[in-house]
Design an enzyme around this catalytic site. Sequence first.
Site, PDB file in Angstrom:
ATOM      1  CG  ASN A  62      38.313  47.443  44.158  1.00 39.56           C
ATOM      2  OD1 ASN A  62      38.038  48.381  44.910  1.00 39.56           O
ATOM      3  ND2 ASN A  62      39.531  47.240  43.708  1.00 39.56           N
ATOM      4  CG  ASP A  63      41.247  44.148  43.220  1.00 39.44           C
ATOM      5  OD1 ASP A  63      40.249  44.311  42.495  1.00 39.44           O
ATOM      6  OD2 ASP A  63      42.384  44.562  42.908  1.00 39.44           O
ATOM      7  CD  GLN A  80      42.456  47.637  47.242  1.00 40.81           C
ATOM      8  OE1 GLN A  80      42.708  48.634  46.585  1.00 40.81           O
ATOM      9  NE2 GLN A  80      43.056  47.376  48.395  1.00 40.81           N
ATOM     10  NE  ARG A 186      47.678  48.334  39.506  1.00 40.30           N
ATOM     11  CZ  ARG A 186      48.015  49.092  38.479  1.00 40.30           C
ATOM     12  NH1 ARG A 186      49.003  49.967  38.599  1.00 40.30           N
ATOM     13  NH2 ARG A 186      47.381  48.978  37.329  1.00 40.30           N
ATOM     14  CG  ASP A 187      47.756  44.622  42.296  1.00 40.84           C
ATOM     15  OD1 ASP A 187      47.449  45.533  43.093  1.00 40.84           O
ATOM     16  OD2 ASP A 187      47.380  44.577  41.117  1.00 40.84           O
ATOM     17  CD  GLU A 239      44.822  46.080  37.633  1.00 45.44           C
ATOM     18  OE1 GLU A 239      45.025  47.236  38.043  1.00 45.44           O
ATOM     19  OE2 GLU A 239      43.678  45.602  37.505  1.00 45.44           O
ATOM     20  CD1 TRP A 325      38.702  46.575  37.193  1.00 45.70           C
ATOM     21  CD2 TRP A 325      37.656  48.325  38.116  1.00 45.70           C
ATOM     22  NE1 TRP A 325      39.112  46.664  38.497  1.00 45.70           N
ATOM     23  CE2 TRP A 325      38.493  47.730  39.085  1.00 45.70           C
ATOM     24  CE3 TRP A 325      36.891  49.435  38.470  1.00 45.70           C
ATOM     25  CZ2 TRP A 325      38.584  48.215  40.394  1.00 45.70           C
ATOM     26  CZ3 TRP A 325      36.992  49.921  39.772  1.00 45.70           C
ATOM     27  CH2 TRP A 325      37.827  49.317  40.708  1.00 45.70           C
TER      28      TRP A 325
END
Length: 559
Positions: A62-63, A80, A186-187, A239, A325
Amino acid sequence: MSSSYTGLIVALLYLLLPLSNAQNVTSTYSQSNVPTGTPLPGNYAGPLRPQVHFSPPQGFMNDPNGMFRDSEGTYHLYYQYNPTANVAGNQHWGHATSEDLYTWTNQEIAIFPGGPTEGIFSGSAVIDVNNTSGFFPNQTNGVVAIYTLNTPQKQVQDIAYSYDNGFTFIKYENNPVIDSNTTQFRDPKVFWYSGTERWIMIVAYPVDFEIGVFSSSNLIDWTAESNFSHHGLLGLQYECPNLVEMPVNGTDETMWLLWISINPGAPLGGSITEYFPGTFNGTHFVAIDSRTTLSDFAKDNYAGQFFDNIPGSQNQISIAWASNWQYTNVVPTDRENFRSVMSVPRTNYLTNLDRVGLSLISYPHNISSIIDSELAYNSSLGNNTIFIDYSTVESSALYFEANITGLADSTSLTGTLNFTFSSSATGESVSGGTFINTGDIWLDRSKTLGFQNPFFTDKFSATGLYDGNGAWRISGVIDRSIIEVFLNGGELSGTSVFFPTQPLDQMTLGARGINGNASVSVGVWALRAAWLGQADVNGTVVGNTTSTSNETLDAARLF
Protein backbone atom coordinates in the site's frame (compact mmCIF):
# COMPACT_ATOMS: atom_id res chain seq x y z
CA MET A 1 14.76 -10.31 21.49
CA SER A 2 14.05 -6.60 21.82
CA SER A 3 14.54 -4.39 18.78
CA SER A 4 16.82 -2.05 20.74
CA TYR A 5 19.15 -4.90 21.75
CA THR A 6 19.26 -6.24 18.22
CA GLY A 7 19.94 -2.74 16.88
CA LEU A 8 22.89 -2.41 19.26
CA ILE A 9 24.34 -5.74 18.13
CA VAL A 10 23.95 -4.80 14.47
CA ALA A 11 25.60 -1.45 15.18
CA LEU A 12 28.57 -3.28 16.73
CA LEU A 13 28.78 -5.48 13.65
CA TYR A 14 29.10 -2.35 11.55
CA LEU A 15 32.04 -1.22 13.63
CA LEU A 16 33.72 -4.59 13.23
CA LEU A 17 33.27 -4.83 9.48
CA PRO A 18 35.41 -3.08 6.89
CA LEU A 19 33.65 -0.06 5.46
CA SER A 20 33.23 -1.80 2.09
CA ASN A 21 31.15 -4.52 3.77
CA ALA A 22 29.06 -2.25 5.98
CA GLN A 23 26.18 -2.20 3.51
CA ASN A 24 25.69 -5.92 3.96
CA VAL A 25 24.22 -5.91 7.47
CA THR A 26 20.44 -6.27 7.54
CA SER A 27 18.00 -4.72 9.98
CA THR A 28 16.01 -6.75 12.48
CA TYR A 29 13.43 -9.27 11.46
CA SER A 30 10.94 -11.44 13.32
CA GLN A 31 9.61 -14.06 10.91
CA SER A 32 11.46 -17.04 9.51
CA ASN A 33 9.39 -16.98 6.31
CA VAL A 34 10.40 -13.40 5.44
CA PRO A 35 13.73 -13.31 3.58
CA THR A 36 16.52 -11.02 4.68
CA GLY A 37 19.46 -9.88 2.65
CA THR A 38 17.89 -10.65 -0.73
CA PRO A 39 14.97 -9.28 -2.72
CA LEU A 40 11.91 -11.41 -3.26
CA PRO A 41 11.47 -12.60 -6.85
CA GLY A 42 8.29 -11.75 -8.73
CA ASN A 43 6.59 -12.88 -11.90
CA TYR A 44 5.69 -9.90 -14.07
CA ALA A 45 4.23 -11.73 -17.08
CA GLY A 46 0.61 -11.92 -15.92
CA PRO A 47 -2.08 -10.19 -18.01
CA LEU A 48 -3.00 -7.84 -15.13
CA ARG A 49 0.58 -6.97 -14.15
CA PRO A 50 1.41 -3.39 -15.28
CA GLN A 51 4.70 -2.79 -17.09
CA VAL A 52 5.45 0.92 -16.51
CA HIS A 53 3.85 1.21 -13.07
CA PHE A 54 5.60 -0.04 -9.96
CA SER A 55 4.19 -3.13 -8.29
CA PRO A 56 5.74 -5.38 -5.62
CA PRO A 57 7.38 -8.66 -6.61
CA GLN A 58 4.80 -10.59 -4.59
CA GLY A 59 2.50 -9.98 -1.65
CA PHE A 60 0.52 -6.87 -0.72
CA MET A 61 1.62 -3.24 -1.06
CA ASN A 62 0.00 0.00 0.00
CA ASP A 63 1.34 3.51 0.85
CA PRO A 64 4.58 4.77 -0.69
CA ASN A 65 7.07 5.62 2.05
CA GLY A 66 10.46 7.24 2.52
CA MET A 67 10.84 8.52 -1.03
CA PHE A 68 14.04 10.44 -1.71
CA ARG A 69 16.51 11.18 -4.50
CA ASP A 70 20.07 10.44 -3.46
CA SER A 71 23.21 12.42 -4.29
CA GLU A 72 23.86 10.26 -7.36
CA GLY A 73 20.39 10.87 -8.78
CA THR A 74 18.93 7.48 -7.88
CA TYR A 75 15.33 7.48 -6.71
CA HIS A 76 14.46 5.38 -3.67
CA LEU A 77 10.91 4.17 -3.14
CA TYR A 78 9.94 2.39 0.05
CA TYR A 79 6.43 1.12 0.58
CA GLN A 80 4.08 -0.51 3.06
CA TYR A 81 4.57 -4.19 2.44
CA ASN A 82 3.20 -7.53 3.54
CA PRO A 83 5.62 -10.07 2.02
CA THR A 84 3.74 -13.12 3.34
CA ALA A 85 0.19 -12.61 2.04
CA ASN A 86 -1.84 -10.77 -0.60
CA VAL A 87 -3.80 -8.77 1.96
CA ALA A 88 -2.85 -5.83 4.16
CA GLY A 89 -1.04 -6.52 7.42
CA ASN A 90 2.35 -7.64 8.76
CA GLN A 91 3.75 -4.27 7.69
CA HIS A 92 7.39 -3.99 6.59
CA TRP A 93 9.13 -1.38 4.45
CA GLY A 94 9.69 -2.80 0.97
CA HIS A 95 12.27 -1.03 -1.18
CA ALA A 96 13.02 -0.41 -4.85
CA THR A 97 15.34 1.96 -6.73
CA SER A 98 15.25 3.57 -10.16
CA GLU A 99 17.23 5.92 -12.35
CA ASP A 100 14.23 6.98 -14.47
CA LEU A 101 11.21 6.28 -12.18
CA TYR A 102 9.86 3.67 -14.60
CA THR A 103 12.53 0.96 -14.65
CA TRP A 104 12.70 -0.28 -11.07
CA THR A 105 15.07 -2.65 -9.31
CA ASN A 106 13.56 -4.56 -6.42
CA GLN A 107 15.80 -4.41 -3.36
CA GLU A 108 15.77 -6.41 -0.16
CA ILE A 109 13.22 -5.46 2.49
CA ALA A 110 14.59 -2.38 4.22
CA ILE A 111 12.92 -2.25 7.65
CA PHE A 112 11.40 -5.17 9.54
CA PRO A 113 9.10 -5.28 12.56
CA GLY A 114 10.84 -6.31 15.75
CA GLY A 115 8.21 -8.78 16.87
CA PRO A 116 4.89 -10.42 15.97
CA THR A 117 2.71 -7.58 17.31
CA GLU A 118 4.66 -4.75 15.64
CA GLY A 119 4.07 -3.09 12.31
CA ILE A 120 6.40 -0.69 10.50
CA PHE A 121 3.83 1.86 9.32
CA SER A 122 4.16 4.79 6.94
CA GLY A 123 6.85 7.45 7.15
CA SER A 124 9.62 9.24 5.30
CA ALA A 125 13.38 9.30 4.81
CA VAL A 126 15.94 12.10 4.58
CA ILE A 127 19.64 12.46 3.81
CA ASP A 128 21.44 13.84 6.86
CA VAL A 129 24.09 15.69 4.85
CA ASN A 130 25.46 17.65 7.81
CA ASN A 131 25.31 14.78 10.32
CA THR A 132 22.88 16.63 12.55
CA SER A 133 21.91 13.29 14.09
CA GLY A 134 25.45 12.31 15.01
CA PHE A 135 25.01 8.93 13.34
CA PHE A 136 27.31 9.70 10.40
CA PRO A 137 30.61 11.29 11.51
CA ASN A 138 32.48 10.18 8.38
CA GLN A 139 29.95 10.62 5.59
CA THR A 140 27.55 13.07 3.96
CA ASN A 141 25.06 10.58 2.54
CA GLY A 142 23.72 8.96 5.69
CA VAL A 143 19.98 8.25 5.48
CA VAL A 144 17.54 8.47 8.37
CA ALA A 145 14.11 6.86 8.10
CA ILE A 146 11.31 8.21 10.27
CA TYR A 147 8.28 5.96 10.58
CA THR A 148 5.36 5.00 12.79
CA LEU A 149 5.83 1.91 14.94
CA ASN A 150 2.40 0.39 15.38
CA THR A 151 1.52 -1.93 18.26
CA PRO A 152 -1.84 -2.86 19.78
CA GLN A 153 -1.14 -0.41 22.62
CA LYS A 154 -0.09 2.72 20.74
CA GLN A 155 1.49 4.37 17.70
CA VAL A 156 4.83 6.13 18.19
CA GLN A 157 7.42 7.70 15.90
CA ASP A 158 10.67 5.77 15.54
CA ILE A 159 13.81 6.35 13.50
CA ALA A 160 16.39 4.08 11.89
CA TYR A 161 19.63 5.02 10.18
CA SER A 162 21.53 3.72 7.19
CA TYR A 163 25.23 3.92 6.37
CA ASP A 164 24.77 2.45 2.89
CA ASN A 165 22.55 5.02 1.20
CA GLY A 166 19.27 3.53 2.38
CA PHE A 167 19.63 -0.16 1.55
CA THR A 168 19.84 -1.46 5.13
CA PHE A 169 18.93 0.23 8.40
CA ILE A 170 19.80 0.10 12.10
CA LYS A 171 16.99 0.99 14.47
CA TYR A 172 17.84 3.77 16.93
CA GLU A 173 18.32 2.16 20.33
CA ASN A 174 16.44 4.90 22.23
CA ASN A 175 13.26 4.79 20.15
CA PRO A 176 10.65 6.17 20.15
CA VAL A 177 11.72 9.71 19.33
CA ILE A 178 8.13 10.85 19.86
CA ASP A 179 6.07 8.78 22.27
CA SER A 180 2.30 8.76 22.64
CA ASN A 181 -0.54 7.18 24.57
CA THR A 182 -2.83 6.71 21.57
CA THR A 183 -3.27 4.27 18.70
CA GLN A 184 -4.05 7.19 16.36
CA PHE A 185 -0.78 9.09 15.73
CA ARG A 186 1.04 8.26 12.52
CA ASP A 187 2.63 8.84 9.10
CA PRO A 188 5.49 11.32 9.76
CA LYS A 189 6.80 13.31 6.80
CA VAL A 190 10.14 15.00 7.54
CA PHE A 191 12.13 17.59 5.56
CA TRP A 192 14.84 20.18 6.16
CA TYR A 193 13.60 23.79 6.45
CA SER A 194 16.44 26.17 5.70
CA GLY A 195 14.61 29.21 7.08
CA THR A 196 15.09 28.00 10.66
CA GLU A 197 17.82 25.42 9.95
CA ARG A 198 15.72 22.73 11.55
CA TRP A 199 14.11 19.47 10.56
CA ILE A 200 10.34 19.69 10.26
CA MET A 201 7.96 16.79 10.83
CA ILE A 202 4.29 16.83 9.96
CA VAL A 203 2.32 13.93 11.35
CA ALA A 204 -1.36 12.97 11.53
CA TYR A 205 -3.62 12.77 14.55
CA PRO A 206 -6.16 10.92 12.41
CA VAL A 207 -9.35 10.84 14.44
CA ASP A 208 -8.77 14.35 15.83
CA PHE A 209 -8.52 15.72 12.26
CA GLU A 210 -5.26 17.45 13.07
CA ILE A 211 -1.88 17.62 11.36
CA GLY A 212 0.86 18.23 13.90
CA VAL A 213 3.97 20.26 13.12
CA PHE A 214 7.15 19.36 15.03
CA SER A 215 10.72 20.64 14.68
CA SER A 216 14.12 19.24 15.59
CA SER A 217 17.78 20.12 15.26
CA ASN A 218 18.94 16.50 15.18
CA LEU A 219 16.09 14.18 14.08
CA ILE A 220 16.00 12.77 17.61
CA ASP A 221 14.65 15.48 19.94
CA TRP A 222 11.37 16.93 18.67
CA THR A 223 9.39 20.01 19.75
CA ALA A 224 5.68 20.39 19.06
CA GLU A 225 5.09 23.69 17.23
CA SER A 226 1.49 23.88 15.99
CA ASN A 227 -1.51 21.97 14.62
CA PHE A 228 -3.43 22.41 11.37
CA SER A 229 -6.93 21.34 12.33
CA HIS A 230 -10.36 20.57 10.86
CA HIS A 231 -9.76 21.79 7.31
CA GLY A 232 -11.36 20.52 4.16
CA LEU A 233 -13.14 17.20 3.86
CA LEU A 234 -12.66 15.36 7.12
CA GLY A 235 -13.88 11.91 6.17
CA LEU A 236 -13.35 9.77 9.25
CA GLN A 237 -9.55 10.06 9.42
CA TYR A 238 -6.65 12.22 8.30
CA GLU A 239 -3.66 10.21 7.08
CA CYS A 240 -0.34 10.43 5.23
CA PRO A 241 0.29 14.20 5.25
CA ASN A 242 2.95 15.85 3.08
CA LEU A 243 4.18 19.43 3.17
CA VAL A 244 6.23 20.44 0.15
CA GLU A 245 7.51 23.64 -1.43
CA MET A 246 7.04 24.00 -5.19
CA PRO A 247 7.16 26.70 -7.88
CA VAL A 248 4.22 28.80 -9.01
CA ASN A 249 4.06 28.76 -12.80
CA GLY A 250 4.72 32.08 -14.53
CA THR A 251 6.37 33.65 -11.49
CA ASP A 252 9.64 33.53 -9.57
CA GLU A 253 7.72 32.57 -6.45
CA THR A 254 7.29 29.31 -4.60
CA MET A 255 4.39 28.22 -2.44
CA TRP A 256 3.87 25.45 0.08
CA LEU A 257 1.36 22.68 -0.47
CA LEU A 258 -0.15 20.62 2.36
CA TRP A 259 -1.32 17.21 1.17
CA ILE A 260 -3.74 15.21 3.35
CA SER A 261 -5.21 11.80 2.61
CA ILE A 262 -8.57 10.86 4.10
CA ASN A 263 -9.94 7.38 4.65
CA PRO A 264 -12.68 6.33 4.98
CA GLY A 265 -15.21 8.96 3.99
CA ALA A 266 -14.12 10.14 0.53
CA PRO A 267 -16.93 11.64 -1.59
CA LEU A 268 -16.97 8.54 -3.81
CA GLY A 269 -16.33 6.22 -0.87
CA GLY A 270 -13.17 4.92 0.75
CA SER A 271 -9.96 6.87 0.26
CA ILE A 272 -8.88 10.06 -1.51
CA THR A 273 -6.38 12.92 -1.14
CA GLU A 274 -7.01 16.65 -0.78
CA TYR A 275 -4.56 19.54 -0.86
CA PHE A 276 -4.17 23.10 0.41
CA PRO A 277 -1.78 25.72 -1.06
CA GLY A 278 -0.42 28.02 1.60
CA THR A 279 2.52 29.53 3.45
CA PHE A 280 4.91 28.00 5.97
CA ASN A 281 7.29 29.81 8.33
CA GLY A 282 8.96 26.87 10.06
CA THR A 283 6.34 26.46 12.76
CA HIS A 284 2.92 27.16 11.24
CA PHE A 285 1.23 26.34 7.95
CA VAL A 286 -1.55 28.70 6.83
CA ALA A 287 -3.78 27.86 3.87
CA ILE A 288 -4.32 30.73 1.42
CA ASP A 289 -8.11 30.25 1.51
CA SER A 290 -10.81 27.85 2.66
CA ARG A 291 -11.10 25.86 -0.57
CA THR A 292 -11.05 22.08 -0.56
CA THR A 293 -9.49 20.56 -3.68
CA LEU A 294 -9.16 16.86 -4.43
CA SER A 295 -6.02 15.58 -6.13
CA ASP A 296 -7.91 13.10 -8.33
CA PHE A 297 -11.45 12.81 -9.71
CA ALA A 298 -11.57 8.99 -9.77
CA LYS A 299 -11.13 6.50 -6.96
CA ASP A 300 -7.63 5.00 -7.02
CA ASN A 301 -5.10 7.64 -5.97
CA TYR A 302 -4.21 7.72 -2.29
CA ALA A 303 -1.42 8.39 0.23
CA GLY A 304 0.83 10.06 -2.34
CA GLN A 305 4.28 11.20 -1.30
CA PHE A 306 6.78 13.65 -2.80
CA PHE A 307 10.43 12.75 -3.25
CA ASP A 308 12.71 14.44 -0.74
CA ASN A 309 15.93 16.21 -1.79
CA ILE A 310 14.43 18.11 -4.74
CA PRO A 311 14.78 21.90 -4.25
CA GLY A 312 11.53 23.82 -3.77
CA SER A 313 12.34 25.99 -6.78
CA GLN A 314 12.05 22.92 -9.02
CA ASN A 315 8.95 21.01 -10.05
CA GLN A 316 8.27 18.31 -7.49
CA ILE A 317 7.86 14.58 -8.22
CA SER A 318 5.26 12.39 -6.55
CA ILE A 319 4.01 8.81 -6.57
CA ALA A 320 0.72 7.62 -5.07
CA TRP A 321 -0.83 4.30 -4.16
CA ALA A 322 -3.25 3.38 -6.96
CA SER A 323 -5.97 1.64 -5.00
CA ASN A 324 -8.81 2.19 -2.56
CA TRP A 325 -9.28 0.71 0.89
CA GLN A 326 -12.86 -0.24 0.07
CA TYR A 327 -11.80 -3.09 -2.20
CA THR A 328 -8.00 -3.36 -2.27
CA ASN A 329 -7.90 -6.63 -0.30
CA VAL A 330 -10.17 -8.48 -2.76
CA VAL A 331 -9.15 -7.34 -6.26
CA PRO A 332 -8.27 -10.28 -8.55
CA THR A 333 -4.54 -9.67 -9.02
CA ASP A 334 -3.94 -12.17 -6.21
CA ARG A 335 -4.18 -14.79 -8.97
CA GLU A 336 -0.84 -13.37 -10.10
CA ASN A 337 0.49 -13.37 -6.52
CA PHE A 338 0.45 -9.64 -5.86
CA ARG A 339 -1.93 -6.85 -4.98
CA SER A 340 -1.67 -3.14 -5.68
CA VAL A 341 0.36 -0.85 -7.92
CA MET A 342 1.63 2.70 -7.69
CA SER A 343 0.67 5.57 -9.98
CA VAL A 344 3.12 6.65 -12.62
CA PRO A 345 5.53 9.26 -11.29
CA ARG A 346 4.01 12.73 -11.58
CA THR A 347 5.63 16.12 -12.11
CA ASN A 348 3.93 18.78 -9.97
CA TYR A 349 3.78 22.55 -9.75
CA LEU A 350 1.23 25.24 -8.87
CA THR A 351 -0.51 27.61 -11.23
CA ASN A 352 -3.33 30.14 -11.06
CA LEU A 353 -6.40 28.86 -12.93
CA ASP A 354 -9.21 31.19 -13.99
CA ARG A 355 -11.99 31.40 -11.38
CA VAL A 356 -10.37 28.63 -9.36
CA GLY A 357 -7.16 30.21 -8.14
CA LEU A 358 -3.92 28.53 -7.14
CA SER A 359 -4.12 24.87 -8.17
CA LEU A 360 -1.90 21.83 -8.45
CA ILE A 361 -0.81 20.70 -11.90
CA SER A 362 0.13 17.01 -11.97
CA TYR A 363 1.09 15.03 -15.08
CA PRO A 364 3.25 12.01 -16.04
CA HIS A 365 6.90 12.66 -15.40
CA ASN A 366 9.13 12.41 -18.48
CA ILE A 367 6.84 9.90 -20.17
CA SER A 368 8.80 10.26 -23.43
CA SER A 369 11.73 8.44 -21.79
CA ILE A 370 9.87 5.11 -21.97
CA ILE A 371 8.29 5.44 -25.41
CA ASP A 372 9.13 2.37 -27.46
CA SER A 373 7.46 3.22 -30.78
CA GLU A 374 4.89 5.46 -32.40
CA LEU A 375 1.66 3.61 -33.22
CA ALA A 376 -0.30 6.47 -34.76
CA TYR A 377 -0.03 10.21 -35.34
CA ASN A 378 -2.33 12.58 -37.22
CA SER A 379 -1.86 16.34 -37.06
CA SER A 380 -5.14 17.13 -38.85
CA LEU A 381 -7.62 14.51 -37.74
CA GLY A 382 -10.68 16.73 -37.91
CA ASN A 383 -13.92 15.08 -36.85
CA ASN A 384 -12.67 11.56 -37.46
CA THR A 385 -11.45 8.52 -35.55
CA ILE A 386 -8.29 6.42 -35.62
CA PHE A 387 -8.21 2.69 -34.81
CA ILE A 388 -5.17 0.88 -33.40
CA ASP A 389 -4.58 -2.82 -32.90
CA TYR A 390 -1.89 -3.04 -30.22
CA SER A 391 -2.10 -6.77 -29.59
CA THR A 392 1.56 -7.19 -30.56
CA VAL A 393 2.85 -4.51 -28.15
CA GLU A 394 4.80 -6.48 -25.54
CA SER A 395 3.94 -4.15 -22.67
CA SER A 396 0.26 -3.66 -23.59
CA ALA A 397 0.94 -0.15 -22.25
CA LEU A 398 0.23 3.02 -24.24
CA TYR A 399 0.46 6.77 -23.91
CA PHE A 400 -1.97 8.90 -25.91
CA GLU A 401 -2.78 12.56 -26.54
CA ALA A 402 -5.59 14.38 -28.31
CA ASN A 403 -5.17 18.13 -28.76
CA ILE A 404 -7.50 20.82 -30.08
CA THR A 405 -5.97 24.15 -31.10
CA GLY A 406 -7.37 27.22 -32.80
CA LEU A 407 -10.30 27.68 -30.46
CA ALA A 408 -11.52 31.26 -30.18
CA ASP A 409 -14.37 32.59 -28.04
CA SER A 410 -17.00 30.49 -26.27
CA THR A 411 -18.97 29.94 -29.50
CA SER A 412 -16.15 27.74 -30.80
CA LEU A 413 -16.27 25.41 -27.80
CA THR A 414 -18.15 22.53 -29.35
CA GLY A 415 -17.69 18.79 -29.74
CA THR A 416 -15.97 15.96 -27.92
CA LEU A 417 -12.71 14.02 -27.74
CA ASN A 418 -13.21 10.34 -26.92
CA PHE A 419 -11.17 7.17 -26.46
CA THR A 420 -12.00 3.48 -25.98
CA PHE A 421 -9.68 0.60 -25.13
CA SER A 422 -11.28 -2.77 -25.80
CA SER A 423 -10.65 -6.51 -25.92
CA SER A 424 -10.94 -8.17 -29.31
CA ALA A 425 -11.71 -11.45 -27.52
CA THR A 426 -14.54 -10.36 -25.18
CA GLY A 427 -15.59 -6.83 -26.15
CA GLU A 428 -14.78 -5.55 -22.66
CA SER A 429 -13.68 -1.93 -22.62
CA VAL A 430 -12.50 1.13 -20.71
CA SER A 431 -13.52 4.46 -22.18
CA GLY A 432 -13.41 8.17 -21.51
CA GLY A 433 -13.33 11.60 -23.03
CA THR A 434 -14.07 15.28 -22.66
CA PHE A 435 -16.90 17.60 -23.70
CA ILE A 436 -15.41 20.85 -24.94
CA ASN A 437 -18.42 23.08 -24.31
CA THR A 438 -18.91 22.09 -20.66
CA GLY A 439 -15.30 21.28 -19.80
CA ASP A 440 -16.28 17.88 -18.44
CA ILE A 441 -13.87 14.93 -18.44
CA TRP A 442 -15.16 11.41 -17.82
CA LEU A 443 -13.91 7.87 -17.33
CA ASP A 444 -15.87 4.60 -17.46
CA ARG A 445 -14.59 1.19 -16.30
CA SER A 446 -18.02 -0.44 -16.10
CA LYS A 447 -17.52 -2.65 -19.15
CA THR A 448 -14.66 -4.71 -17.70
CA LEU A 449 -15.98 -7.92 -16.18
CA GLY A 450 -13.15 -9.43 -14.15
CA PHE A 451 -14.16 -7.93 -10.80
CA GLN A 452 -17.52 -7.22 -9.20
CA ASN A 453 -17.84 -5.39 -5.91
CA PRO A 454 -20.50 -3.02 -4.53
CA PHE A 455 -17.85 -0.39 -3.80
CA PHE A 456 -16.12 -0.62 -7.18
CA THR A 457 -17.65 2.59 -8.52
CA ASP A 458 -17.57 2.39 -12.29
CA LYS A 459 -17.94 5.95 -13.68
CA PHE A 460 -16.12 9.17 -12.79
CA SER A 461 -16.18 12.76 -13.99
CA ALA A 462 -14.95 16.27 -13.23
CA THR A 463 -15.22 19.71 -14.81
CA GLY A 464 -12.43 21.92 -16.08
CA LEU A 465 -12.58 25.53 -17.22
CA TYR A 466 -11.51 26.90 -20.59
CA ASP A 467 -9.02 29.71 -20.02
CA GLY A 468 -9.24 31.36 -23.44
CA ASN A 469 -5.81 30.25 -24.66
CA GLY A 470 -7.23 28.55 -27.76
CA ALA A 471 -6.43 24.96 -26.77
CA TRP A 472 -8.04 21.94 -25.08
CA ARG A 473 -6.26 18.65 -24.46
CA ILE A 474 -6.76 15.17 -23.06
CA SER A 475 -4.00 12.61 -22.51
CA GLY A 476 -3.45 9.39 -20.65
CA VAL A 477 -1.51 6.26 -19.80
CA ILE A 478 -3.07 2.80 -19.92
CA ASP A 479 -1.12 -0.16 -18.58
CA ARG A 480 -2.90 -3.54 -18.56
CA SER A 481 -5.04 -2.98 -15.44
CA ILE A 482 -4.69 0.74 -14.68
CA ILE A 483 -5.49 3.93 -16.55
CA GLU A 484 -4.57 7.53 -15.69
CA VAL A 485 -6.12 10.38 -17.65
CA PHE A 486 -5.22 14.08 -17.64
CA LEU A 487 -7.06 17.19 -18.78
CA ASN A 488 -5.08 20.15 -20.12
CA GLY A 489 -1.68 18.88 -19.07
CA GLY A 490 -2.68 17.91 -15.55
CA GLU A 491 -5.21 20.53 -14.44
CA LEU A 492 -7.40 17.54 -13.61
CA SER A 493 -6.38 13.90 -13.33
CA GLY A 494 -8.20 10.63 -12.82
CA THR A 495 -6.66 7.32 -11.72
CA SER A 496 -8.57 4.07 -12.04
CA VAL A 497 -7.71 0.40 -11.86
CA PHE A 498 -9.80 -2.08 -13.87
CA PHE A 499 -9.81 -5.84 -14.32
CA PRO A 500 -10.81 -7.37 -17.67
CA THR A 501 -11.19 -11.11 -18.12
CA GLN A 502 -9.07 -10.90 -21.28
CA PRO A 503 -6.41 -8.29 -22.16
CA LEU A 504 -7.43 -5.04 -23.82
CA ASP A 505 -5.70 -4.88 -27.20
CA GLN A 506 -7.55 -2.38 -29.41
CA MET A 507 -8.00 1.38 -29.25
CA THR A 508 -10.12 4.03 -30.90
CA LEU A 509 -9.37 7.72 -30.45
CA GLY A 510 -11.31 10.44 -32.16
CA ALA A 511 -13.17 13.74 -32.27
CA ARG A 512 -16.76 14.67 -33.03
CA GLY A 513 -18.51 17.97 -33.53
CA ILE A 514 -15.34 20.08 -33.26
CA ASN A 515 -15.63 23.62 -34.61
CA GLY A 516 -14.49 23.81 -38.23
CA ASN A 517 -11.99 26.58 -37.48
CA ALA A 518 -10.17 24.45 -34.92
CA SER A 519 -7.55 21.77 -35.55
CA VAL A 520 -7.36 18.31 -33.96
CA SER A 521 -4.12 16.36 -33.58
CA VAL A 522 -3.78 12.92 -32.00
CA GLY A 523 -0.92 10.59 -31.18
CA VAL A 524 -0.55 7.14 -29.65
CA TRP A 525 2.74 5.58 -28.54
CA ALA A 526 3.66 2.12 -27.28
CA LEU A 527 5.54 2.14 -23.99
CA ARG A 528 8.48 -0.05 -23.18
CA ALA A 529 7.91 -3.21 -21.08
CA ALA A 530 10.10 -2.01 -18.22
CA TRP A 531 9.49 -5.05 -16.01
CA LEU A 532 9.61 -7.74 -18.69
CA GLY A 533 12.84 -6.19 -19.92
CA GLN A 534 14.43 -7.47 -16.70
CA ALA A 535 12.67 -10.84 -16.62
CA ASP A 536 13.82 -14.34 -17.50
CA VAL A 537 11.97 -16.48 -20.05
CA ASN A 538 9.31 -17.30 -17.46
CA GLY A 539 8.63 -13.62 -16.68
CA THR A 540 10.42 -13.74 -13.33
CA VAL A 541 12.33 -10.69 -12.10
CA VAL A 542 14.80 -11.54 -9.34
CA GLY A 543 15.77 -8.00 -8.30
CA ASN A 544 19.18 -6.92 -6.99
CA THR A 545 21.11 -10.00 -5.92
CA THR A 546 24.53 -8.38 -5.54
CA SER A 547 24.18 -6.06 -2.54
CA THR A 548 24.26 -8.52 0.34
CA SER A 549 27.08 -10.65 1.71
CA ASN A 550 25.85 -14.02 2.95
CA GLU A 551 28.82 -14.15 5.30
CA THR A 552 27.72 -10.92 6.95
CA LEU A 553 24.12 -12.11 7.08
CA ASP A 554 25.18 -15.30 8.82
CA ALA A 555 27.11 -13.24 11.36
CA ALA A 556 24.07 -11.07 12.02
CA ARG A 557 21.84 -14.12 12.48
CA LEU A 558 24.07 -15.40 15.28
CA PHE A 559 22.47 -12.74 17.44
